[in-house]
Design a protein around this motif. Sequence first.
Motif, short mmCIF file in Angstrom:
data_model
loop_
_atom_site.label_atom_id
_atom_site.label_comp_id
_atom_site.label_asym_id
_atom_site.label_seq_id
_atom_site.Cartn_x
_atom_site.Cartn_y
_atom_site.Cartn_z
N TYR A 44 0.82 -1.21 0.00
CA TYR A 44 0.00 0.00 0.00
C TYR A 44 0.86 1.27 0.00
O TYR A 44 0.43 2.32 -0.48
CB TYR A 44 -0.93 -0.01 1.22
CG TYR A 44 -2.05 1.00 1.12
CD1 TYR A 44 -3.19 0.71 0.40
CD2 TYR A 44 -1.96 2.24 1.75
CE1 TYR A 44 -4.23 1.62 0.29
CE2 TYR A 44 -3.00 3.16 1.65
CZ TYR A 44 -4.12 2.84 0.92
OH TYR A 44 -5.14 3.76 0.81
N GLU A 47 3.11 6.22 -3.73
CA GLU A 47 2.39 7.40 -4.21
C GLU A 47 1.00 7.03 -4.73
O GLU A 47 0.84 6.06 -5.48
CB GLU A 47 3.21 8.04 -5.34
CG GLU A 47 2.64 9.32 -5.87
CD GLU A 47 3.57 9.96 -6.89
OE1 GLU A 47 4.23 10.94 -6.53
OE2 GLU A 47 3.65 9.44 -8.03
N TRP A 48 0.01 7.83 -4.32
CA TRP A 48 -1.37 7.67 -4.76
C TRP A 48 -1.89 9.00 -5.30
O TRP A 48 -1.64 10.05 -4.70
CB TRP A 48 -2.27 7.25 -3.59
CG TRP A 48 -2.05 5.86 -3.11
CD1 TRP A 48 -1.24 5.47 -2.08
CD2 TRP A 48 -2.65 4.67 -3.61
NE1 TRP A 48 -1.31 4.12 -1.91
CE2 TRP A 48 -2.18 3.59 -2.85
CE3 TRP A 48 -3.56 4.41 -4.63
CZ2 TRP A 48 -2.57 2.28 -3.07
CZ3 TRP A 48 -3.95 3.11 -4.85
CH2 TRP A 48 -3.46 2.06 -4.08
N TYR A 49 -2.61 8.96 -6.40
CA TYR A 49 -3.27 10.14 -6.96
C TYR A 49 -4.73 10.12 -6.50
O TYR A 49 -5.39 9.08 -6.55
CB TYR A 49 -3.25 10.11 -8.48
CG TYR A 49 -1.88 10.29 -9.08
CD1 TYR A 49 -1.41 11.55 -9.41
CD2 TYR A 49 -1.06 9.19 -9.29
CE1 TYR A 49 -0.14 11.72 -9.96
CE2 TYR A 49 0.20 9.34 -9.83
CZ TYR A 49 0.65 10.60 -10.16
OH TYR A 49 1.90 10.76 -10.69
N GLU A 50 -5.22 11.26 -6.10
CA GLU A 50 -6.63 11.37 -5.74
C GLU A 50 -7.44 11.52 -7.02
O GLU A 50 -7.20 12.42 -7.82
CB GLU A 50 -6.84 12.58 -4.84
CG GLU A 50 -8.30 12.74 -4.44
CD GLU A 50 -8.52 14.01 -3.65
OE1 GLU A 50 -8.40 13.97 -2.42
OE2 GLU A 50 -8.78 15.05 -4.30
N LYS A 66 -2.09 14.54 -4.36
CA LYS A 66 -1.40 13.26 -4.23
C LYS A 66 -1.15 12.99 -2.76
O LYS A 66 -1.04 13.91 -1.96
CB LYS A 66 -0.05 13.27 -4.94
CG LYS A 66 -0.12 13.27 -6.43
CD LYS A 66 1.20 12.90 -7.06
CE LYS A 66 2.22 13.99 -6.95
NZ LYS A 66 3.44 13.70 -7.72
N TYR A 131 -2.98 -3.58 -6.02
CA TYR A 131 -2.78 -2.34 -5.26
C TYR A 131 -2.66 -1.14 -6.20
O TYR A 131 -1.86 -0.24 -6.01
CB TYR A 131 -1.58 -2.45 -4.32
CG TYR A 131 -1.93 -3.29 -3.11
CD1 TYR A 131 -2.17 -2.71 -1.89
CD2 TYR A 131 -2.06 -4.68 -3.21
CE1 TYR A 131 -2.53 -3.48 -0.78
CE2 TYR A 131 -2.43 -5.45 -2.13
CZ TYR A 131 -2.66 -4.85 -0.91
OH TYR A 131 -3.01 -5.61 0.18
N ASP A 132 -3.53 -1.15 -7.24
CA ASP A 132 -3.53 -0.08 -8.23
C ASP A 132 -4.65 0.93 -8.00
O ASP A 132 -4.67 1.99 -8.61
CB ASP A 132 -3.62 -0.66 -9.64
CG ASP A 132 -4.80 -1.62 -9.82
OD1 ASP A 132 -5.35 -2.09 -8.80
OD2 ASP A 132 -5.15 -1.91 -10.97
N LEU A 147 -8.69 6.62 -4.81
CA LEU A 147 -7.27 6.81 -5.11
C LEU A 147 -6.83 5.85 -6.20
O LEU A 147 -7.38 4.76 -6.35
CB LEU A 147 -6.44 6.54 -3.85
CG LEU A 147 -6.82 7.32 -2.59
CD1 LEU A 147 -5.99 6.84 -1.40
CD2 LEU A 147 -6.63 8.82 -2.82
N SER A 148 -5.79 6.26 -6.93
CA SER A 148 -5.23 5.45 -8.00
C SER A 148 -3.72 5.64 -8.04
O SER A 148 -3.21 6.69 -7.64
CB SER A 148 -5.85 5.87 -9.34
OG SER A 148 -5.26 5.18 -10.40
N ARG A 149 -3.02 4.65 -8.54
CA ARG A 149 -1.57 4.77 -8.71
C ARG A 149 -1.23 5.64 -9.93
O ARG A 149 -0.10 6.06 -10.08
CB ARG A 149 -0.94 3.40 -8.89
CG ARG A 149 -1.02 2.51 -7.67
CD ARG A 149 -0.20 3.04 -6.52
NE ARG A 149 -0.16 2.03 -5.46
CZ ARG A 149 0.50 2.15 -4.35
NH1 ARG A 149 1.18 3.25 -4.10
NH2 ARG A 149 0.49 1.20 -3.45
#
Length: 183
Positions: A44, A47-50, A66, A131-132, A147-149
Amino acid sequence: MNNRNIAIASTLLSAAAIGAYAVLRNSNNHPELPVEESVDLDRYLGEWYEIAHLPFKYEKGCFGVKAIYAKRDDGDIDVLNICHKDSLTGELDIAKGKACVVDTKTNAKLKVTFAWPFSGDYWILKVGKKYDFALVGTPDRDNLWILSRTPEMDENRLEKLRTHAQNLGFDTSKLIYTTQVEA
């Protein structure tokens, strides 16, 4: 009934009313919020993009949001939230915090603190097998993040996450879709 008994009865009724209000306010009339059965926190991290969120005062006027999660030496997680505030000046709003797992059975319930002693729930409701993508919310259904990768998400996946969130009791009609910035 004398004045003393009336005063005692009045005090007891007031206390009962305040207690009942507190229970109703805290329960928000929602059933227990189910979370992901098992979260591998090492997968997990990163970095994650909102992609979208419910209105949240700290994100007002933000775009290019992010979140970056990194494991700390003490086992907790460093949280870095980044939001672009002004496209002309490039102004960034950066919030640093710490998350700790509060449910070690699933690793899906965390508490995040940005300004001690105040903390908030961060419950991982759904995470992709790779976990994408992730769906994160709070048990009172007031906060929700998709959230997305990657900066964009497939519309079909997004619709499935919206439907899942709606079925859990979130008001998805209020979702705000985040505009991401060019890399």
